[in-house]
Design a protein around this motif. Structure first.
Motif, mmCIF file in Angstrom:
data_model
loop_
_atom_site.group_PDB
_atom_site.id
_atom_site.type_symbol
_atom_site.label_atom_id
_atom_site.label_comp_id
_atom_site.label_asym_id
_atom_site.label_seq_id
_atom_site.Cartn_x
_atom_site.Cartn_y
_atom_site.Cartn_z
ATOM 1 N N VAL A 113 54.550 34.167 51.726
ATOM 2 C CA VAL A 113 53.255 34.848 51.717
ATOM 3 C C VAL A 113 53.099 35.518 50.358
ATOM 4 C CG1 VAL A 113 51.776 36.574 52.791
ATOM 5 C CG2 VAL A 113 53.350 35.224 54.204
ATOM 6 N N ILE A 114 52.116 35.059 49.618
ATOM 7 C CA ILE A 114 51.908 35.473 48.230
ATOM 8 C C ILE A 114 50.593 36.246 48.134
ATOM 9 C CG2 ILE A 114 51.503 34.631 45.879
ATOM 10 C CD1 ILE A 114 53.047 32.008 46.940
ATOM 11 N N GLU A 115 50.649 37.443 47.612
ATOM 12 C CA GLU A 115 49.431 38.234 47.429
ATOM 13 C C GLU A 115 49.132 38.342 45.940
ATOM 14 O OE1 GLU A 115 47.561 42.701 48.300
ATOM 15 O OE2 GLU A 115 49.709 42.313 48.597
ATOM 16 N N ILE A 116 47.955 37.895 45.544
ATOM 17 C CA ILE A 116 47.493 38.012 44.165
ATOM 18 C C ILE A 116 46.501 39.167 44.105
ATOM 19 C CG2 ILE A 116 46.450 36.832 42.205
ATOM 20 C CD1 ILE A 116 48.979 35.446 43.118
ATOM 21 N N LEU A 117 46.713 40.094 43.179
ATOM 22 C CA LEU A 117 45.856 41.285 43.056
ATOM 23 C C LEU A 117 45.215 41.292 41.676
ATOM 24 C CD1 LEU A 117 48.792 42.257 44.580
ATOM 25 C CD2 LEU A 117 47.292 44.189 45.106
ATOM 26 N N PRO A 118 44.080 40.594 41.510
ATOM 27 C CA PRO A 118 43.431 40.539 40.192
ATOM 28 C C PRO A 118 42.663 41.823 39.886
ATOM 29 C CG PRO A 118 42.786 38.698 41.624
ATOM 30 C CD PRO A 118 43.392 39.758 42.485
ATOM 31 N N GLY A 119 42.565 42.077 38.589
ATOM 32 C CA GLY A 119 41.630 43.082 38.109
ATOM 33 C C GLY A 119 40.287 42.422 37.834
ATOM 34 N N LEU A 120 39.504 43.023 36.957
ATOM 35 C CA LEU A 120 38.150 42.537 36.672
ATOM 36 C C LEU A 120 38.177 41.079 36.220
ATOM 37 C CD1 LEU A 120 35.126 43.298 36.408
ATOM 38 C CD2 LEU A 120 35.609 43.885 34.015
ATOM 39 N N THR A 121 37.460 40.225 36.944
ATOM 40 C CA THR A 121 37.437 38.790 36.676
ATOM 41 C C THR A 121 35.998 38.310 36.645
ATOM 42 O OG1 THR A 121 39.539 38.572 37.881
ATOM 43 C CG2 THR A 121 38.324 36.550 37.419
ATOM 44 N N ARG A 122 35.709 37.455 35.674
ATOM 45 C CA ARG A 122 34.334 36.954 35.508
ATOM 46 C C ARG A 122 34.000 35.898 36.562
ATOM 47 N NH1 ARG A 122 31.938 38.673 30.892
ATOM 48 N NH2 ARG A 122 33.327 39.483 29.242
ATOM 49 N N THR A 123 33.526 36.370 37.694
ATOM 50 C CA THR A 123 33.061 35.473 38.747
ATOM 51 C C THR A 123 31.651 35.911 39.141
ATOM 52 O OG1 THR A 123 33.827 36.814 40.609
ATOM 53 C CG2 THR A 123 35.452 35.333 39.586
ATOM 54 N N ASN A 124 31.096 35.226 40.138
ATOM 55 C CA ASN A 124 29.746 35.584 40.578
ATOM 56 C C ASN A 124 29.733 36.745 41.569
ATOM 57 O OD1 ASN A 124 30.749 34.393 42.873
ATOM 58 N ND2 ASN A 124 29.216 32.756 42.982
ATOM 59 N N ILE A 125 30.894 37.392 41.806
ATOM 60 C CA ILE A 125 30.920 38.476 42.778
ATOM 61 C C ILE A 125 30.044 39.646 42.345
ATOM 62 C CG2 ILE A 125 32.974 39.632 41.815
ATOM 63 C CD1 ILE A 125 33.778 40.215 44.762
ATOM 64 N N VAL A 126 29.954 39.885 41.033
ATOM 65 C CA VAL A 126 29.137 41.007 40.564
ATOM 66 C C VAL A 126 27.658 40.693 40.742
ATOM 67 C CG1 VAL A 126 28.534 42.447 38.586
ATOM 68 C CG2 VAL A 126 30.924 41.797 38.968
ATOM 69 N N ALA A 127 27.244 39.479 40.369
ATOM 70 C CA ALA A 127 25.837 39.110 40.540
ATOM 71 C C ALA A 127 25.440 39.123 42.009
ATOM 72 C CB ALA A 127 25.579 37.731 39.932
ATOM 73 N N SER A 128 26.339 38.640 42.885
ATOM 74 C CA SER A 128 26.011 38.660 44.312
ATOM 75 C C SER A 128 25.996 40.080 44.848
ATOM 76 C CB SER A 128 27.000 37.796 45.098
ATOM 77 O OG SER A 128 28.305 38.336 45.049
ATOM 78 N N ARG A 129 26.888 40.926 44.353
ATOM 79 C CA ARG A 129 26.867 42.342 44.738
ATOM 80 C C ARG A 129 25.514 42.955 44.421
ATOM 81 N NH1 ARG A 129 30.691 45.351 41.036
ATOM 82 N NH2 ARG A 129 32.339 44.691 42.463
ATOM 83 N N LEU A 130 24.953 42.536 43.286
ATOM 84 C CA LEU A 130 23.658 43.049 42.838
ATOM 85 C C LEU A 130 22.500 42.186 43.333
ATOM 86 C CD1 LEU A 130 24.786 43.858 39.182
ATOM 87 C CD2 LEU A 130 24.457 45.490 41.051
ATOM 88 N N ARG A 131 22.779 41.369 44.334
ATOM 89 C CA ARG A 131 21.776 40.510 44.981
ATOM 90 C C ARG A 131 21.056 39.598 43.987
ATOM 91 N NH1 ARG A 131 22.141 42.652 50.049
ATOM 92 N NH2 ARG A 131 22.472 44.891 50.194
#
Length: 246
Positions: free
Chosen positions: A179-197
């Motif tokens: 069981v491997i847990e990856i804990l990324p910091g700030l990553t350039r994905t669409n999560i920010v744009a979707s957060r901001l609708r």
């Protein structure tokens, strides 16, 4: 990867961002891949790009029945999952003070990021246990262990992923399943744009404010590194942050 078999990976949130990068990397390593995502159009594009050795699966991980029966919808040659990458998640409506934000938004974040992950793992893990092999990669976040104001639901969901990973790892300690847990910091994905609708301009300004961010391919390399370790080596947790962050 660690053996000569053509391993089978099941990746959620496969059609974009980190999930897409992991799909490309594992496919390049010769894995067959179940591409699971709720965005059918993006899923079709990725499946067409990868070509042979993939199976696109339209899947909303908040749909309990769809997740519980997901293996039944796969061709037999894709059902014996060796690698599960729990990547799907979102933060729609996030970065808002808890008492001001929408309770429905908060519930939706938890439903996808934590409960959906639990559902998918519960559907696939019994087969791994039966076969006596498998790797589970949970995409967590540094927010799982760091206090970030205005991020309560997202951080709570990732803290849940963090603890769930620890507990399942302990429960499976006498097996060959990692069981491997990856804990990324700030990553350039669409999560920010979707957060901001969908506000792409505001998302770009958000990334520019920090000066440096990881790319999805950076996280994919970390996943491959963890999976490439000898069977007796388990990368339990991996923290990955931009050089200018701590």
């Amino acid at each position: 990867m660690n053996d000569d078999r053509q391993r089978i990976a099941f990746i959620t949130g496969a059609a974009s961002g980190i999930g897409r990068a992991v799909c490309l990397s594992l496919h390049g390593k010769g894995c067959r891949i179940v591409l699971a995502d709720r965005e059918e159009d993006s899923l079709a594009v990725l499946a067409g790009e990868l070509g042979a050795g993939v199976f696109p699966l339209h899947l909303d991980i908040t749909d309990g029945n769809a997740v519980a029966t997901c293996l039944e919808r796969l061709p037999p040659e894709f059902r014996d999952i060796d690698i599960l990458v729990n990547n799907a998640g979102h933060d729609i409506g996030g970065r808002t003070r808890f008492d001001i934000g929408s309770a429905d938004d908060w519930a939706a974040i938890i439903e996808t990021n934590l409960i959906g992950l639990m559902r998918v793992t519960r559907a696939i893990l019994p087969g791994m246990v039966e076969r006596g092999r498998g790797d589970i990669v949970n995409m967590s976040s540094i927010s799982a262990i760091r206090m970030v104001p205005d991020q309560a639901p997202y951080s709570a969901s990732k803290a849940g992923v963090h603890m769930l990973s620890d507990i399942i790892r302990g429960e499976l300690a006498e097996t060959a399943i990692r069981v491997i847990e990856i804990l990324p910091g700030l990553t350039r994905t669409n999560i920010v744009a979707s957060r901001l609708r969908g506000d792409e301009e505001a998302a770009q300004e958000y990334f520019e404010r920090f000066g440096m961010a990881l790319d999805p391919e950076d996280i994919a390399r970390c996943v491959l590194f963890a999976l490439d370790q000898p069977p007796h080596v388990q990368i339990a947790q991996m923290f990955v942050v931009p050089t200018n962050r701590w």
